[in-house]
Design a protein around this motif. Structure first.
Motif, mmCIF file in Angstrom:
data_model
loop_
_atom_site.group_PDB
_atom_site.id
_atom_site.type_symbol
_atom_site.label_atom_id
_atom_site.label_comp_id
_atom_site.label_asym_id
_atom_site.label_seq_id
_atom_site.Cartn_x
_atom_site.Cartn_y
_atom_site.Cartn_z
ATOM 1 N N ALA A 168 0.848 -1.105 -0.015
ATOM 2 C CA ALA A 168 0.007 0.277 0.190
ATOM 3 C C ALA A 168 0.887 1.295 0.060
ATOM 4 N N GLN A 169 2.057 1.283 0.798
ATOM 5 C CA GLN A 169 2.799 2.212 0.707
ATOM 6 C C GLN A 169 3.577 2.604 -0.653
ATOM 7 N N ILE A 170 3.819 1.432 -1.185
ATOM 8 C CA ILE A 170 4.380 1.581 -2.683
ATOM 9 C C ILE A 170 3.317 2.004 -3.609
ATOM 10 N N ASP A 171 1.952 1.511 -3.430
ATOM 11 C CA ASP A 171 1.146 1.970 -4.690
ATOM 12 C C ASP A 171 0.741 3.405 -4.402
ATOM 13 N N ALA A 172 0.795 3.957 -3.333
ATOM 14 C CA ALA A 172 0.670 5.328 -3.098
ATOM 15 C C ALA A 172 1.485 6.346 -3.571
ATOM 16 N N SER B 197 4.599 5.115 -8.877
ATOM 17 C CA SER B 197 3.964 4.032 -9.193
ATOM 18 C C SER B 197 2.720 4.196 -10.092
ATOM 19 N N HIS B 198 2.294 5.137 -10.025
ATOM 20 C CA HIS B 198 1.072 5.309 -10.819
ATOM 21 C C HIS B 198 0.964 6.501 -11.970
ATOM 22 N N LYS B 199 2.209 7.127 -12.128
ATOM 23 C CA LYS B 199 2.568 8.130 -13.320
ATOM 24 C C LYS B 199 3.548 7.401 -14.168
ATOM 25 N N PRO B 200 3.492 7.342 -15.256
ATOM 26 C CA PRO B 200 4.449 6.886 -16.380
ATOM 27 C C PRO B 200 5.614 7.782 -16.208
ATOM 28 N N VAL B 201 6.721 7.100 -16.160
ATOM 29 C CA VAL B 201 7.932 8.104 -16.038
ATOM 30 C C VAL B 201 7.842 9.302 -17.135
ATOM 31 N N GLU C 31 13.350 -0.055 -11.742
ATOM 32 C CA GLU C 31 12.114 -0.944 -11.937
ATOM 33 C C GLU C 31 12.118 -1.725 -13.508
ATOM 34 N N GLN C 32 12.700 -1.038 -14.421
ATOM 35 C CA GLN C 32 12.494 -1.565 -15.769
ATOM 36 C C GLN C 32 13.760 -1.844 -16.278
#
Length: 510
Positions: free
Chosen positions: A80-84, A88-92, A179-180
């Motif tokens: 949940a901390q990572i998802d926030a 995590s939710h905006k493309p680089v 991450e990628q």
């Protein structure tokens, strides 16, 4: 807050001074102490949960799961901390473009110096926030991912293919780079990993290849690919090879805009754009090259793939990568025969990282080295928190990030491309040992701040450390030297016991 008497502080520091003397290596992983020692090396640090899992299925089965992991499922509170996080939710690409637009706007529109300074400060603060998110995400995975070997290898390769977050806008890129480019290939083929780093804007920008063009050649990245990433400084290449590889790499760059360059008509089919990565034929040297003794026909981006194939299949690369892995996992001066066996597997498997690791992790040299490898700061901090709090999810990684800063090993903070040192001599100074004692005291007293959030209305969850648990009595106690046991017996409180245990020589090694 409980404070240790000065005499006991001195005693603990004397224990720390003994870190340079290596503990006796344990027996092969059959007894509990040996099992915890093996887990302590393969993971980011043994804790009760990891120990019970390996004990249940057997060490060999656990190791196989580590070498070929399934997608990691983190505890819900950590995920949940990572998802926030913004990263995590905006493309680089969107993230970087928005930041670049913000930077351009205040450069153009603001005439008031104070307003411009405030806008520049806000821009820098946002970059810092994004880098902190990336570092926090990395630490949460180190602490709680079931795929412990994958996370260790992610750190290892981030260090091997080092980029420094302080350059340009790399603070917005390091999270995506990890991450990628790194994590998906950390246990895969070395060739795929090298290619992924070469095609990431963080690496291209850090080592100046976006400035590398036909007739304006920049050799920086080409030199580091051979010296640090593949062959090694004694790998048998020449300055001429550096120059030829730099020519091969011309046109490999970064495009942060939505616009395509005006590529000349006869080369438009050669143009490639993938995210922020760009190969621009206008900037490429299409002449033939002679690289590592063989001709490379001038034909665009395919030259880069040919050069990478040649580098990855070179015997010097197999030896260099194998030796560096053995330094990280086995000994500061690894046994040459082990390195040769690993290098042979590297070549026979076409650079299969997991296959090379299996040779090392199942070797007699690895077993004999257990408990003797000195922990760098990241290993010390992560292993101490894992051991102390096990599966209790921290609410704030800030204290850990601060400790790493104090010990001069912040994530993404190495300025030079060689990465942080992997040997004891880089981290065993008296100042480092004093800082480790202070960290042990903060963790051991329960006053580290790991379970209190930042902000105007901080949340706090009590989580007093319980180090005298089943793992300690079942396995860890047996590995302690008599001097350590004697110091622990003299502790006058649980807090003091925790501090002495976390600052003991045995906790400085893995």
């Amino acid at each position: 807050m409980h404070t240790l008497p000065i005499a006991r502080c001195a005693a603990a520091l004397l224990l720390l001074a003994g870190c340079a003397t290596t503990p006796t290596p344990p027996a092969p992983p059959a007894d509990p102490a040996a099992l915890s020692s093996a887990l302590n090396r393969v993971s980011w640090g043994v804790n009760l949960s990891t120990y019970r899992q390996a004990e249940k299925i057997g060490y060999e089965a656990w190791l196989e799961q580590q070498l070929h992991p399934r997608p990691a499922v983190l505890p819900a509170a950590a995920q949940a901390q990572i998802d926030a996080m913004t990263i995590s939710h905006k493309p680089v690409l969107q993230l970087v473009q928005e930041l670049e637009a913000q930077r351009r706007d205040y450069d153009k529109a603001m005439v008031d110096d104070d307003a411009k300074k405030a806008a520049q400060r806000a821009y820098q603060q946002e970059l810092n926030r994004l880098a902190k998110e990336a570092a926090t995400r990395s630490l949460l995975r180190d602490l709680y991912s079931p795929n412990q070997l994958q996370e260790q290898m992610t750190w290892f390769w981030m260090n091997h293919f080092n980029v420094h977050q302080g350059k340009s806008n790399l603070r917005a890129l390091v999270g995506d780079y990890e991450e990628q480019a790194i994590r998906p290939h950390a246990l895969g083929r070395f060739r795929d990993l090298l290619s992924a780093t070469l095609r990431h804007p963080a690496m291209i920008r850090y080592l100046d290849n976006e400035q590398n063009a036909a007739n304006r050649v920049n050799e920086n990245y080409a030199r580091e690919i051979m010296e640090l990433h593949t062959l090694g400084v004694d790998g048998g290449y020449s300055q001429g090879d550096v120059q030829q590889l730099a020519r091969i790499l011309t046109g490999v760059g970064v495009n942060l805009t939505d616009k395509m360059p005006n590529v000349r008509r006869d080369k438009q089919d050669q143009y490639l754009r993938n995210g922020m990565f760009e190969f621009n034929p206008n900037r490429h040297d299409y002449g033939d090259k002679v690289f590592l003794g063989q001709t490379v026909k001038g034909r665009g981006l395919a030259e880069v793939d040919e050069a990478l194939d040649r580098l990855c299949r070179h015997p010097a690369t197999a030896r260099y990568i194998s030796r560096k892995l053995a330094i990280y996992f086995v000994a500061d001066e690894p046994p040459p025969q082990l390195v040769e066996r690993m290098a042979a597997r590297f070549q026979s498997s076409d650079g299969d990282i997991a296959a090379v690791l299996r040779v090392m992790l199942t070797s007699p040299e690895f077993k004999q080295s257990l408990g003797q490898k000195f922990k760098d700061p990241v290993h010390y901090v992560v292993s101490a928190v894992r051991l102390t709090y096990d599966d209790k999810i921290i609410l704030n990684a800030g204290p850990m990030l601060n400790w790493l800063n104090r010990m001069a090993e912040p994530l993404y903070g190495r300025q030079t491309p060689d990465g942080y040192p992997l040997t004891q001599s880089g981290w065993a100074s008296p100042g480092q040992m004093t800082t480790r004692f202070e960290i042990a005291k903060a963790i051991g007293s329960g006053a580290a701040g790991l379970f209190k959030t930042d902000g105007a209305q901080p949340q706090e969850r009590p989580a007093f450390p319980q180090l005298q648990n089943g793992l300690y009595y079942q396995s860890l106690q047996a590995s302690l030297a008599p001097a350590t046991r004697q110091a622990l017996e003299q502790a006058t409180s649980p807090q003091e016991w925790n501090t002495l245990f976390l600052s003991s020589p045995e906790l400085m090694h893995r």
